[in-house]
Design an enzyme around this catalytic site. Structure first.
Site, PDB file in Angstrom:
ATOM      1  N   GLY A  31       0.876  -1.110   0.073  1.00 53.44           N
ATOM      2  CA  GLY A  31       0.074   0.093   0.190  1.00 53.44           C
ATOM      3  C   GLY A  31       0.963   1.305   0.011  1.00 53.44           C
ATOM      4  N   SER A  33       2.698   4.716   0.849  1.00 52.89           N
ATOM      5  CA  SER A  33       3.658   5.350   2.111  1.00 52.89           C
ATOM      6  C   SER A  33       2.273   5.920   3.036  1.00 52.89           C
ATOM      7  CB  SER A  33       4.558   6.418   1.967  1.00 52.89           C
ATOM      8  OG  SER A  33       4.865   6.807   2.961  1.00 52.89           O
ATOM      9  N   GLY A  34       2.032   5.619   4.320  1.00 54.36           N
ATOM     10  CA  GLY A  34       1.144   6.193   5.307  1.00 54.36           C
ATOM     11  C   GLY A  34      -0.022   5.592   5.413  1.00 54.36           C
ATOM     12  N   SER A  38       2.809  -0.878   8.556  1.00 57.44           N
ATOM     13  CA  SER A  38       3.340  -1.155   9.628  1.00 57.44           C
ATOM     14  C   SER A  38       2.657  -1.132  10.841  1.00 57.44           C
ATOM     15  CB  SER A  38       4.576   0.066   9.847  1.00 57.44           C
ATOM     16  OG  SER A  38       5.608   0.005   8.664  1.00 57.44           O
ATOM     17  N   SER A 105       5.861  -1.925  -2.079  1.00 60.82           N
ATOM     18  CA  SER A 105       5.955  -2.682  -3.108  1.00 60.82           C
ATOM     19  C   SER A 105       4.637  -2.395  -4.334  1.00 60.82           C
ATOM     20  CB  SER A 105       5.663  -4.317  -2.642  1.00 60.82           C
ATOM     21  OG  SER A 105       4.636  -4.372  -1.584  1.00 60.82           O
TER      22      SER A 105
HETATM   23  N1  LIG Z   1      10.524   7.719  -3.402  1.00 57.54           N
HETATM   24  C1  LIG Z   1       9.579   7.384  -2.483  1.00 57.54           C
HETATM   25  N2  LIG Z   1       8.667   6.436  -2.391  1.00 57.54           N
HETATM   26  C2  LIG Z   1       8.087   5.561  -1.551  1.00 57.54           C
HETATM   27  N3  LIG Z   1       8.343   5.532  -0.051  1.00 57.54           N
HETATM   28  C3  LIG Z   1       9.843   6.176  -0.184  1.00 57.54           C
HETATM   29  C4  LIG Z   1      10.400   6.988  -1.038  1.00 57.54           C
HETATM   30  N4  LIG Z   1      11.474   7.486  -0.475  1.00 57.54           N
HETATM   31  C5  LIG Z   1      11.466   7.247   0.932  1.00 57.54           C
HETATM   32  N5  LIG Z   1      10.612   6.383   1.298  1.00 57.54           N
HETATM   33  C6  LIG Z   1      10.095   5.687   2.361  1.00 57.54           C
HETATM   34  O1  LIG Z   1      10.675   4.430   2.279  1.00 57.54           O
HETATM   35  C7  LIG Z   1       9.639   3.545   2.843  1.00 57.54           C
HETATM   36  C8  LIG Z   1       9.236   2.803   1.501  1.00 57.54           C
HETATM   37  O2  LIG Z   1      10.211   1.619   1.135  1.00 57.54           O
HETATM   38  P1  LIG Z   1       9.860   0.216   0.773  1.00 57.54           P
HETATM   39  O3  LIG Z   1      11.198  -0.511   0.844  1.00 57.54           O
HETATM   40  O4  LIG Z   1       8.522  -0.112   1.389  1.00 57.54           O
HETATM   41  O5  LIG Z   1       9.632   0.509  -0.904  1.00 57.54           O
HETATM   42  S1  LIG Z   1       9.626  -0.324  -2.198  1.00 57.54           S
HETATM   43  O6  LIG Z   1       8.704  -1.421  -1.720  1.00 57.54           O
HETATM   44  O7  LIG Z   1      10.823  -0.813  -2.441  1.00 57.54           O
HETATM   45  O8  LIG Z   1       8.890   0.539  -3.060  1.00 57.54           O
HETATM   46  C9  LIG Z   1       8.302   4.154   2.846  1.00 57.54           C
HETATM   47  O9  LIG Z   1       8.124   3.970   4.175  1.00 57.54           O
HETATM   48  P2  LIG Z   1       6.471   3.670   4.614  1.00 57.54           P
HETATM   49  O10 LIG Z   1       5.915   5.150   4.731  1.00 57.54           O
HETATM   50  O11 LIG Z   1       6.463   2.772   5.874  1.00 57.54           O
HETATM   51  O12 LIG Z   1       5.558   3.044   3.663  1.00 57.54           O
HETATM   52  C10 LIG Z   1       8.894   5.717   3.016  1.00 57.54           C
HETATM   53  O13 LIG Z   1       8.954   6.080   4.286  1.00 57.54           O
HETATM   54  N1  LIG Z   2      -6.914   3.001  10.645  1.00 54.92           N
HETATM   55  C1  LIG Z   2      -6.291   4.204  10.722  1.00 54.92           C
HETATM   56  N2  LIG Z   2      -7.017   5.246  10.839  1.00 54.92           N
HETATM   57  C2  LIG Z   2      -6.190   6.200  10.821  1.00 54.92           C
HETATM   58  N3  LIG Z   2      -4.621   6.495  11.004  1.00 54.92           N
HETATM   59  C3  LIG Z   2      -4.033   5.298  11.030  1.00 54.92           C
HETATM   60  C4  LIG Z   2      -4.730   4.137  10.819  1.00 54.92           C
HETATM   61  N4  LIG Z   2      -4.025   3.058  10.658  1.00 54.92           N
HETATM   62  C5  LIG Z   2      -2.887   3.794  10.976  1.00 54.92           C
HETATM   63  N5  LIG Z   2      -2.779   5.110  10.724  1.00 54.92           N
HETATM   64  C6  LIG Z   2      -1.857   6.235  10.964  1.00 54.92           C
HETATM   65  O1  LIG Z   2      -1.364   6.355   9.668  1.00 54.92           O
HETATM   66  C7  LIG Z   2      -0.140   6.803   9.721  1.00 54.92           C
HETATM   67  C8  LIG Z   2       0.891   5.999   8.828  1.00 54.92           C
HETATM   68  O2  LIG Z   2       0.907   4.382   9.327  1.00 54.92           O
HETATM   69  P1  LIG Z   2       2.013   3.478   9.209  1.00 54.92           P
HETATM   70  O3  LIG Z   2       1.590   2.355   9.842  1.00 54.92           O
HETATM   71  O4  LIG Z   2       3.397   4.095   9.333  1.00 54.92           O
HETATM   72  O5  LIG Z   2       1.943   3.519   7.718  1.00 54.92           O
HETATM   73  P2  LIG Z   2       2.895   2.709   6.482  1.00 54.92           P
HETATM   74  O6  LIG Z   2       3.622   1.580   7.064  1.00 54.92           O
HETATM   75  O7  LIG Z   2       1.941   2.303   5.369  1.00 54.92           O
HETATM   76  O8  LIG Z   2       3.703   3.962   6.107  1.00 54.92           O
HETATM   77  C9  LIG Z   2       0.393   6.683  11.313  1.00 54.92           C
HETATM   78  O9  LIG Z   2       0.328   7.862  11.941  1.00 54.92           O
HETATM   79  C10 LIG Z   2      -0.714   5.612  11.838  1.00 54.92           C
HETATM   80  O10 LIG Z   2      -0.816   5.972  13.328  1.00 54.92           O
END
Ligand SMILES: Nc1ncnc2c1ncn2[C@@H]1O[C@H](COP(=O)(O)OS(=O)(=O)O)[C@@H](OP(=O)(O)O)[C@H]1O
Ligand SMILES: Nc1ncnc2c1ncn2[C@@H]1O[C@H](COP(=O)(O)OP(=O)(O)O)[C@@H](O)[C@H]1O
Length: 198
Positions: A31, A33-34, A38, A105
């Protein structure tokens, strides 16, 4: 591969799974980022450990500090990142664990390539589905803001695509709901596929 022959050892995956008392599997969270990958994976892992399941959580941010610290976010770097993680997860599933992997991913082909490394039923794809606008509003690390400002290139959802799964085993709408809703949905799915007792 020349001159390298696979060696089958006496203790195999089935023996290790029998020792642990449950089936191994890979739960693949994908999914934006955000989106909450996690958070969900961590909460599910706690629920599984409380039920006596042996787990390991592989998380994008953490893996990129070590195993994949040489990689960035170009398509070929992401491909290599996910290939390595898929292979590590394969070893961990072979060790008998329930592995939770939380990675953006974004490309279908890479997720499919990992799926194909696993036996039928062992790979469970979890699509953490949250609209881009909501992820951007959460922006816990300030990365969307930087990407919009052009300070980060190839940012998923901004200037790099996210290819949503067409047939994930679990499709979670992780917005406007409590995190426990997703955990309950995941536990139900794991029961349905025989990973957890009813
Ligand atoms: N360009 C770019 N695009 C997406 N995400 C970015 C990028 N640069 C840094 N980040 C941070 O790195 C986390 C994603 O790393 P991943 O290893 O999950 O990415 S991937 O599966 O190889 O596409 C991702 O973490 P999550 O927010 O936990 O998803 C970001 O915090
Ligand atoms: N169901 C939800 N509703 C609102 N906020 C959420 C929910 N699940 C996660 N969050 C918040 O969204 C943000 C991103 O979560 P995180 O687990 O770090 O996402 P990712 O690993 O996909 O980047 C965090 O601040 C988290 O507390």
């Amino acid at each position: 591969m020349n001159n390298i022959v696979w060696h089958s050892h006496h203790i195999d995956q089935a023996a290790r799974a029998a020792q642990k008392g449950h089936k191994p599997a890979l739960l693949w969270f994908t999914g934006l980022s955000g989106s909450g990958k996690s958070t969900l994976a961590g909460a599910l892992e706690a629920a599984l450990v409380a039920r006596g399941i042996h787990t390991y959580l592989l998380d994008g941010d953490n893996v990129r500090h070590g195993l994949c610290s040489d990689l960035g976010f170009t398509p070929s770097d992401r491909q290599e990142n996910l290939r390595r993680i898929g292979e590590v997860a394969k070893l961990m599933v072979d060790a008998g664990l329930v592995v939770l992997a939380a990675f953006v991913s974004p490309y279908r082909a890479e997720r499919q390539a990992i799926r194909e490394r696993f036996a039928e039923g062992e790979f469970i794809e979890v699509f953490v589905d949250v609209p881009l606008a909501e992820c951007e509003a959460r922006d816990p690390k300030g990365l969307y803001q930087k990407a919009r400002a052009g300070e980060i290139k190839h940012f998923t959802g901004i200037d790099d695509p996210y290819e949503a799964p067409a047939a994930a085993e679990v499709h979670l709408q992780n917005h406007g709901v409590d995190i426990n809703t997703g955990v309950e949905q995941l536990l139900a799915q794991l029961q349905a596929c025989g990973l957890l007792p009813q």
